[in-house]
Design an enzyme around this catalytic site. Structure first.
Site, mmCIF file in Angstrom:
data_model
loop_
_atom_site.group_PDB
_atom_site.id
_atom_site.type_symbol
_atom_site.label_atom_id
_atom_site.label_comp_id
_atom_site.label_asym_id
_atom_site.label_seq_id
_atom_site.Cartn_x
_atom_site.Cartn_y
_atom_site.Cartn_z
ATOM 1 N N ASP A 76 40.459 -21.784 -69.477
ATOM 2 C CA ASP A 76 40.435 -22.477 -70.763
ATOM 3 C C ASP A 76 41.063 -23.850 -70.574
ATOM 4 O O ASP A 76 42.184 -23.964 -70.053
ATOM 5 C CB ASP A 76 41.204 -21.689 -71.824
ATOM 6 C CG ASP A 76 40.384 -20.545 -72.397
ATOM 7 O OD1 ASP A 76 39.261 -20.313 -71.909
ATOM 8 O OD2 ASP A 76 40.879 -19.869 -73.333
ATOM 9 N N HIS A 225 44.693 -20.286 -67.478
ATOM 10 C CA HIS A 225 44.797 -21.596 -68.115
ATOM 11 C C HIS A 225 45.111 -22.646 -67.050
ATOM 12 O O HIS A 225 46.043 -22.470 -66.254
ATOM 13 C CB HIS A 225 45.871 -21.588 -69.194
ATOM 14 C CG HIS A 225 45.471 -20.830 -70.420
ATOM 15 N ND1 HIS A 225 45.555 -19.457 -70.497
ATOM 16 C CD2 HIS A 225 44.956 -21.250 -71.609
ATOM 17 C CE1 HIS A 225 45.121 -19.061 -71.689
ATOM 18 N NE2 HIS A 225 44.737 -20.120 -72.376
#
Length: 264
Positions: A76, A225
């Site tokens: 992400d 992430h």
């Protein structure tokens, strides 16, 4: 095995024969927060029965074929923290595909990194333009959030291949799953993750490595992430050791193709 086969068939049927989602507004808009249940000894994770049902119904993904030692690496990218270039270097060296789910902010601010992702064969996914909780917005706003990012991506790259959606904040409802499926998107959730996004609470590469290796399993959709320095430092060893254990890294497009071939 029976459950996996049924899941694959249901997802394929939704992809090839979309449901009538014109009445999405009449569907439940109860907000759900995605969650998964890790298993012991690197066995496949599970999720809530309702979530499983909704994902199957609307052709989403949270776990691949648990009979195979295949992994789907996803990141992400809401904003840049200086580590994505390092991650891309590792992926290139190790010849591993990944999916990067981006926001409008990331697309506008990090054009060089977007170009690298595209040119090096990675998948660019839609994480919405402004990152709102989709159940909290109208159908019109939801469509703007998705289409505006899609359009800006096409302008920036010349590509029209954005088809995977990571619901912002991990929140969803039956209405949002139906609406985004109607728009041609596959909602991609995950079966492996850990608390890696707090940039002021990084604990080192060994910590990230242990968290990932403890939860990895056949068919895992891995959420990391790219703002995490721990992930960037741990990734080379994670990839090398998983390959040594017999795992292969697959793209989301390979997942789709595998299902279509299975159906045929």
């Amino acid at each position: 095995m029976k459950q996996v086969t049924l899941t694959l068939l249901l997802v394929i049927c939704v992809s090839l024969f979309p449901q009538d989602t014109a009445s999405a507004e009449a569907l439940s808009n109860k907000e759900h927060n995605w969650s998964f249940n890790p298993a012991q000894n690197n066995q496949p994770a599970t999720t809530e029965p309702l979530y499983e049902e909704l994902i199957e119904k609307y052709g989403g993904l949270y776990i691949g074929d648990t009979r195979e030692k295949e992994l789907y690496l996803t990141f992400d990218n809401g904003y840049e923290n200086g580590y994505t270039g390092e991650i891309l270097d590792v992926l290139k060296e190790k010849e591993v595909p990944a999916a990067f789910f981006i926001t409008g902010h990331y697309l506008k601010e990090e054009s060089d990194l977007i170009d690298r992702m595209v040119n090096e064969g990675h998948t660019i996914g839609n994480h919405s333009y402004h990152h709102p909780s989709l159940p909290a917005v109208s159908d019109e706003r939801l469509e703007r959030e998705i289409r505006s990012l899609e359009e800006e991506y096409e302008k920036a790259t010349g590509r029209t291949d954005m088809m995977y959606l990571r619901p912002p904040r991990g929140t969803f409802s039956e209405r949002t799953l139906a609406k985004t499926a109607e728009m041609g998107y596959v909602n991609v959730f995950w079966s492996l993750a850990y608390k890696d996004w707090e940039t002021d609470k990084q604990k080192g590469a060994d910590y990230a490595y242990e968290k990932i290796m403890k939860r990895v399993h056949p068919g895992a959709v891995m959420l990391l992430h790219s703002v995490s320095s721990d992930n960037a430092k741990a990734l080379p060893k994670v990839i090398d050791d998983l390959k040594a254990e017999g795992y292969t890294f697959k793209s989301l497009d390979e997942w789709r193709l595998k299902q279509e071939e299975f159906f045929q």
